[in-house]
Design a protein around this motif. Sequence first.
Motif, short mmCIF file in Angstrom:
data_model
loop_
_atom_site.label_atom_id
_atom_site.label_comp_id
_atom_site.label_asym_id
_atom_site.label_seq_id
_atom_site.Cartn_x
_atom_site.Cartn_y
_atom_site.Cartn_z
N MET A 92 17.94 10.61 31.77
CA MET A 92 18.87 11.01 32.84
C MET A 92 18.65 12.47 33.19
N GLY A 93 18.47 12.74 34.49
CA GLY A 93 18.34 14.11 34.93
C GLY A 93 19.69 14.72 35.24
N ARG A 94 19.70 16.02 35.38
CA ARG A 94 20.95 16.69 35.70
C ARG A 94 20.69 17.87 36.64
N VAL A 95 21.51 17.95 37.69
CA VAL A 95 21.46 19.08 38.60
C VAL A 95 22.73 19.90 38.39
N VAL A 96 22.57 21.21 38.24
CA VAL A 96 23.73 22.10 38.09
C VAL A 96 23.90 22.91 39.36
N VAL A 97 25.12 22.88 39.89
CA VAL A 97 25.46 23.64 41.10
C VAL A 97 26.51 24.69 40.74
N ASP A 98 26.22 25.95 41.07
CA ASP A 98 27.18 27.03 40.83
C ASP A 98 27.74 27.52 42.16
N VAL A 99 29.07 27.61 42.22
CA VAL A 99 29.76 28.05 43.43
C VAL A 99 30.69 29.20 43.05
N MET A 100 30.62 30.30 43.84
CA MET A 100 31.50 31.45 43.56
C MET A 100 32.23 31.85 44.83
N PRO A 101 33.44 32.43 44.68
CA PRO A 101 34.12 32.96 45.87
C PRO A 101 33.28 34.07 46.48
N LYS A 102 33.26 34.15 47.82
CA LYS A 102 32.50 35.21 48.48
C LYS A 102 33.03 36.57 48.03
N PRO A 103 32.15 37.60 47.99
CA PRO A 103 32.58 38.93 47.48
C PRO A 103 33.78 39.50 48.24
N PHE A 149 35.24 45.18 30.23
CA PHE A 149 34.93 44.45 31.45
C PHE A 149 35.66 45.06 32.64
N VAL A 150 34.94 45.32 33.70
CA VAL A 150 35.48 46.03 34.86
C VAL A 150 36.17 45.05 35.82
N SER A 151 35.54 43.91 36.05
CA SER A 151 36.16 42.92 36.93
C SER A 151 35.66 41.53 36.57
N VAL A 152 36.41 40.54 36.98
CA VAL A 152 36.07 39.14 36.70
C VAL A 152 36.21 38.34 37.99
N ARG A 153 35.23 37.48 38.25
CA ARG A 153 35.34 36.52 39.35
C ARG A 153 35.25 35.13 38.75
N GLN A 154 36.08 34.22 39.25
CA GLN A 154 36.05 32.86 38.74
C GLN A 154 35.57 31.91 39.81
N GLY A 155 34.55 31.12 39.47
CA GLY A 155 34.02 30.14 40.39
C GLY A 155 33.95 28.77 39.74
N LYS A 156 33.12 27.91 40.31
CA LYS A 156 33.03 26.54 39.82
C LYS A 156 31.60 26.20 39.44
N ARG A 157 31.49 25.30 38.48
CA ARG A 157 30.19 24.80 38.06
C ARG A 157 30.24 23.28 38.07
N ALA A 180 26.06 20.46 48.06
CA ALA A 180 26.67 21.71 47.57
C ALA A 180 27.27 22.50 48.72
N GLU A 181 26.56 22.51 49.85
CA GLU A 181 26.99 23.31 51.01
C GLU A 181 28.17 22.66 51.74
N PRO A 190 32.46 26.59 52.72
CA PRO A 190 31.60 27.69 53.19
C PRO A 190 32.37 28.86 53.81
N VAL A 191 33.65 28.66 54.11
CA VAL A 191 34.44 29.76 54.66
C VAL A 191 34.73 30.82 53.59
N ILE A 192 34.98 30.35 52.38
CA ILE A 192 35.41 31.29 51.33
C ILE A 192 34.48 31.31 50.12
N GLU A 193 33.49 30.41 50.05
CA GLU A 193 32.66 30.32 48.85
C GLU A 193 31.17 30.35 49.18
N ASP A 194 30.39 30.85 48.23
CA ASP A 194 28.93 30.82 48.32
C ASP A 194 28.38 29.87 47.27
#
Lengths: 86, 86
Positions: free
Chosen positions: B1-12, B34-42, B63-64, B70-74
């Motif tokens: 079984m193959g696996r594709v990993v997609v990472d999505v983060m809030p735009k800066p 730690f100076v700052s933290v951003r939380q996204g999705k995997r 993913a797109e 796409p308005v708020i995430e990359d």
Amino acid sequence: MGRVVVDVMPKPEILDPQGKAVANALPRLGFEGFVSVRQGKRFELEVEGDVTPEILETARKAAETVLSNPVIEDVVSVKDASGEVA
Amino acid sequence: MGRVVVDVMPKPEILDPQGKAVANALPRLGFEGFVSVRQGKRFELEVEGDVTPEILETARKAAETVLSNPVIEDVVSVKDASGEVA
């Protein structure tokens, strides 16, 4: 500025309704070929200066206690991502 | 079984209240540095068989359109992670 990336996923034995919803939506929207989807979290921790082994160790402890719920989630990876483009 | 990993983060430029909450909690709980933290999705997409270039292209389109807003995430990355241990 350095960056540590922490990946957290639901444990395999835990139901993942978000992932299941995505998995059901994909073929309906024309994206075929995926058997299942799991949805987890990705954290980017910014560090002032370089990512030292101490910072990485602190991030690992934080990942296990603050960034994940060890009852239902696994910390998949904690890695230095300073070199990667955001 | 193959696996594709997609990472999505809030735009800066988008506020990330979850990440901010984590960033504030860390020093309070003894995790300094730690100076700052951003939380996204995997996302982990399981594939029957190998991850072909076609599957990767389908995953990129999904993913797109489905996995991110796409308005708020990359979409930070879409990669073949078949070789990695879960």
